[in-house]
Scaffold this active site. Structure first.
Site, short mmCIF file in Angstrom:
data_model
loop_
_atom_site.label_atom_id
_atom_site.label_comp_id
_atom_site.label_asym_id
_atom_site.label_seq_id
_atom_site.Cartn_x
_atom_site.Cartn_y
_atom_site.Cartn_z
NE ARG A 9 50.12 49.89 33.73
CZ ARG A 9 48.89 49.46 34.00
NH1 ARG A 9 48.67 48.24 34.06
NH2 ARG A 9 47.92 50.38 34.16
NE ARG A 48 48.53 38.29 29.71
CZ ARG A 48 47.02 37.84 29.78
NH1 ARG A 48 46.65 36.83 29.23
NH2 ARG A 48 46.47 38.77 30.42
NE ARG A 106 34.93 55.09 18.02
CZ ARG A 106 34.80 55.25 16.41
NH1 ARG A 106 34.46 56.44 16.17
NH2 ARG A 106 34.92 54.15 15.67
NE ARG A 157 34.27 43.29 21.30
CZ ARG A 157 34.16 43.28 22.46
NH1 ARG A 157 35.04 42.44 23.24
NH2 ARG A 157 33.15 43.98 23.02
CD GLU A 164 31.95 45.25 19.99
OE1 GLU A 164 31.44 44.33 20.76
OE2 GLU A 164 32.81 45.92 20.34
CE1 TYR A 217 34.26 49.56 29.55
CE2 TYR A 217 35.97 49.06 30.91
CZ TYR A 217 34.89 48.90 30.21
OH TYR A 217 34.34 47.52 30.42
CG ASP A 262 35.85 46.22 33.68
OD1 ASP A 262 35.18 46.04 32.61
OD2 ASP A 262 37.14 45.98 33.82
C1 LIG Z 1 30.64 46.76 24.83
C2 LIG Z 1 30.71 46.80 26.05
C3 LIG Z 1 31.20 45.67 26.69
C4 LIG Z 1 31.45 45.62 28.27
N1 LIG Z 1 32.08 44.66 28.72
C5 LIG Z 1 32.16 44.21 30.09
C6 LIG Z 1 32.73 43.22 30.89
O1 LIG Z 1 33.04 42.18 29.90
N2 LIG Z 1 32.93 43.18 31.97
C7 LIG Z 1 32.73 44.25 32.91
O2 LIG Z 1 32.91 44.29 33.72
N3 LIG Z 1 32.33 45.44 32.37
C8 LIG Z 1 31.93 45.50 30.88
N4 LIG Z 1 31.41 46.52 30.42
C9 LIG Z 1 31.01 47.70 31.25
C10 LIG Z 1 29.63 47.77 31.68
O3 LIG Z 1 28.72 47.76 30.96
C11 LIG Z 1 29.45 48.92 32.78
O4 LIG Z 1 30.41 48.99 33.89
C12 LIG Z 1 27.79 49.05 33.47
O5 LIG Z 1 27.02 48.89 32.50
C13 LIG Z 1 27.80 50.28 33.84
O6 LIG Z 1 26.59 50.66 34.71
P1 LIG Z 1 26.00 52.08 35.11
O7 LIG Z 1 24.69 51.78 35.68
O8 LIG Z 1 27.11 52.99 35.12
O9 LIG Z 1 25.47 52.52 33.28
P2 LIG Z 1 24.42 51.75 32.28
O10 LIG Z 1 24.52 50.25 32.50
O11 LIG Z 1 24.64 52.25 31.06
O12 LIG Z 1 23.04 52.13 32.91
C14 LIG Z 1 22.73 53.79 32.96
C15 LIG Z 1 21.43 53.67 32.51
O13 LIG Z 1 20.77 54.75 32.21
C16 LIG Z 1 19.87 55.16 31.51
N5 LIG Z 1 19.64 56.44 31.14
C17 LIG Z 1 20.34 57.38 30.59
N6 LIG Z 1 20.07 58.69 30.47
C18 LIG Z 1 18.77 58.48 30.93
C19 LIG Z 1 17.61 59.48 31.06
N7 LIG Z 1 17.63 60.87 30.86
N8 LIG Z 1 16.43 59.28 31.52
C20 LIG Z 1 16.19 57.74 31.91
N9 LIG Z 1 17.36 56.86 31.75
C21 LIG Z 1 18.40 56.98 31.22
C22 LIG Z 1 20.39 54.27 30.30
O14 LIG Z 1 19.44 53.96 29.29
C23 LIG Z 1 20.95 53.04 31.03
O15 LIG Z 1 20.23 51.91 31.15
C24 LIG Z 1 31.25 46.79 29.01
C25 LIG Z 1 30.74 47.93 28.55
C26 LIG Z 1 30.30 47.88 27.13
C27 LIG Z 1 29.94 49.18 26.70
#
Ligand SMILES: Cc1cc2nc3c(=O)[nH]c(=O)nc-3n(C[C@H](O)[C@H](O)[C@H](O)COP(=O)(O)OP(=O)(O)OC[C@H]3O[C@@H](n4cnc5c(N)ncnc54)[C@H](O)[C@@H]3O)c2cc1C
Length: 379
Positions: free
Chosen positions: A177, A181, A255, A286, A309, A357, A359
């Protein structure tokens, strides 16, 4: 290190911060968070550019959006949201178009004036020039949906830059998909709730982690302190699953992104928060201009911060987007099985732990479910 924590959480992103908040405030128990970076917030971390005072998202523009009422009500305990409404534009051959492709994109690209009910017939003419009965790859599938010219302009170059692969080498299934639009709708998301936290993302994490029951150790890699922990502690781990087993079955593919920060002498550089670049020869995917994320703030400046970026293959330190595909999927499943054997007291989750992935609203929902279904019930 104090060894007497019942819960040790690895990573200070949304997944672990929300579980920590629940354990600390709902169960009233003490937790330790270890985070290898020098800040909380994970990839949602926001900070202020010193030269301009503009708040920006260090790991790429983040827009909060959800239709999940439970998630919205929970996160609203820690922030209010502004009225930012996300729209994405793309520059191709020095001209700006709307994304995802909509009627404005088509009319402007072909210099015509179609009505919504004329779009199908128009594209039918394009499909007569090139279409595929059994699309074998991403390129053929995309051409079947929007035709070759729109694909070449808006999808091909961007995809090659983003994924580092020719769309002919990517599976057709990725774009069953393609967002497309036949009207002038320019909203990127259609969720019930969306916006940017009024005081920024990091302020949410400050509040989530404010309890005296939560200790945070920054600049600390879990693998360097793991042996010092209480052996009966429950570990909640949001790092990479392959790292957890020292990459014994090989590395999962990701990536990652590089960001180039620049302050330029314009009050407004591009008139929007995110501008995509479709041409393959422009090396960045971007440009972000974070001042547009907070239309309610007055910055009063003749300068603005822009962030270019670049997408590239990830190293072990900075995995961002799981690449997926069958090989990675089965490698992930193999790791998950082994993790359950090697670490019986460990709960794994978040975007790196699940190799998915997500959000932000998905991660918040998963964290609340993990707390309610596993931790609170003492599983
Ligand atoms: C470029 C980009 C744009 C995005 N834009 C959006 C958006 O517009 N809207 C949206 O809803 N979502 C967006 N997202 C998704 C969003 O970032 C994630 O959903 C969210 O950050 C996930 O949270 P998390 O806790 O799973 O992981 P993370 O936020 O990655 O947290 C994991 C943490 O674990 C730590 N860690 C890893 N391994 C270790 C270790 N061995 N020891 C200690 N610490 C460790 C890392 O340093 C990190 O801080 C985007 C993601 C990216 C990459």
């Amino acid at each position: 290190m104090n060894k007497n924590y019942d819960y040790v959480l690895v990573g200070a992103g949304f997944y672990c911060s929300i579980i920590a908040e629940r354990i600390a405030n709902d169960l009233g128990k003490k937790v330790l968070i270890v985070e290898k970076r020098n800040h909380i917030g994970g990839n949602c971390f926001s900070e202020t550019n010193i030269e301009t005072g503009i708040e920006f998202h260090k790991y790429g523009t983040h827009i909060f959006h959800t239709s999940n009422k439970k998630v919205w009500e929970y996160i609203s305990n820690f922030t209010t949201f502004n009225s930012y409404y996300h729209q994405v534009l793309i520059t191709y051959n020095s001209k700006v178009y709307q994304m995802p492709i909509n009627l404005e994109t088509i009319n402007s690209f072909y210099n015509i004036n179609l009505k919504p009910f004329e779009v199908d017939d128009f594209l039918e003419q394009e499909f007569k020039k090139e279409s595929y009965t059994n699309p074998k790859n991403f390129e053929e599938q995309a051409i079947n949906i929007i035709g070759r010219p729109l694909y070449d302009a808006f999808i091909k170059g961007y995809t090659i830059k983003q994924w580092g692969r020719d769309p002919k080498d990517l599976p057709a299934s990725i774009i069953k998909r393609l967002p497309f639009r036949k009207n002038y709708s320019e909203s990127y998301f259609f969720d019930t709730y969306q916006g940017i936290p009024t005081d920024g993302f990091t302020a949410i994490f400050d509040k989530l982690l404010a309890s005296n029951n939560i200790d945070i150790q920054l600049n600390t890699d879990f693998f360097e302190i793991k042996e010092q922990l209480n052996s009966s502690a429950t570990i909640i781990y949001s790092g990479s699953i392959d790292r957890l087993l020292d990459y014994r079955f090989g590395e999962l593919d990701y990536r990652t992104l590089d960001f180039e920060f620049e302050v330029v002498n314009y009050e407004d550089f591009q008139g929007t928060s995110v501008m995509n670049y479709g041409n393959q020869k422009i090396p960045y995917t971007r440009i972000h201009e974070p001042k547009h994320l907070h239309p309610e703030r007055t910055y009063n400046l003749d300068k603005t911060l822009i962030i270019k970026e670049y997408s590239k293959e990830a190293n072990r330190e900075e995995p961002y987007y799981p690449i997926g595909g069958e090989v990675n999927k089965s490698l992930y499943t193999k790791y998950l099985k082994e993790v359950k054997k090697v670490y019986p007291n460990l709960i794994i989750g978040g975007r790196l732990g699940d190799y998915k992935y997500y959000d932000m609203h998905h991660v918040i929902e998963n964290a609340l479910d993990t707390y309610n279904n596993l931790i609170k019930k003492g599983c």
